[in-house]
Each structure stands twice: as C-alpha cells, then as structure tokens.
Write a protein that holds these residues in place. Structure first.
Motif, PDB file in Angstrom:
ATOM      1  N   GLU A 109       9.444 -35.691  -9.984  1.00  0.00           N
ATOM      2  CA  GLU A 109       8.778 -34.513  -9.428  1.00  0.00           C
ATOM      3  C   GLU A 109       8.997 -34.430  -7.916  1.00  0.00           C
ATOM      4  O   GLU A 109       9.244 -33.355  -7.373  1.00  0.00           O
TER       5      GLU A 109
ATOM      6  N   THR B 114      10.905 -31.335  -5.967  1.00  0.00           N
ATOM      7  CA  THR B 114      10.277 -30.602  -4.868  1.00  0.00           C
ATOM      8  C   THR B 114      11.158 -30.622  -3.626  1.00  0.00           C
ATOM      9  O   THR B 114      11.409 -29.589  -3.005  1.00  0.00           O
TER      10      THR B 114
ATOM     11  N   LEU C  58       7.473 -26.056 -11.156  1.00  0.00           N
ATOM     12  CA  LEU C  58       8.637 -26.370 -10.329  1.00  0.00           C
ATOM     13  C   LEU C  58       9.727 -25.316 -10.548  1.00  0.00           C
ATOM     14  O   LEU C  58       9.908 -24.836 -11.662  1.00  0.00           O
TER      15      LEU C  58
END
Length: 70
Positions: free
Chosen positions: A15, A19, A41
C-alpha cells in the motif's frame, strides 16, 4: 509513463508503494485477495490470491490486455 504491478497492495509495504508511486505519475496495476480493500488507491484493481493457480492465469491474461509492465 511506467506501468507497475504491485501484488498485495492492500496494506503494509504494498500500500505504501502504491501511494508513493501513484504520486510519482506511475500507472499502477494493483492486486489483493479482497478487491474492496484497494479501491481507495488509483490504478487498475485485480482480485488475486497467490495460492490459487486459476487466479495466476487470470492475472497474466489481465496484464497482457494492458500491455507491458515495468
């Protein structure tokens, strides 16, 4: 623009990478067993479980339809 595959983008390192790379202008292909966990996302979202052979074949087919991956 680079296109990058991240397996396990629903938390932790995956994650964080998603990002950071999305803010760098990379196009992302993100996977998780639970696709709802990665919908926040940006990128292409694919449900994928590394323990299931059928999922692996589906992942390869999906990637082929998108073109090259870095």
């Amino acid at each position: 623009m680079k296109k990058i595959l991240i397996i396990g983008a629903n938390g932790g390192v995956g994650e964080s990478l998603a990002t950071r790379l999305s803010s760098s202008g990379c196009a992302l292909v993100l996977t998780a067993r639970n696709i709802d966990s990665i919908k926040h996302l940006p990128g292409h979202h694919i449900s994928f479980d590394v323990t299931k052979a059928d999922d692996l074949e589906g992942l390869f087919a999906h990637i082929a339809s998108l073109g090259s991956i870095e």
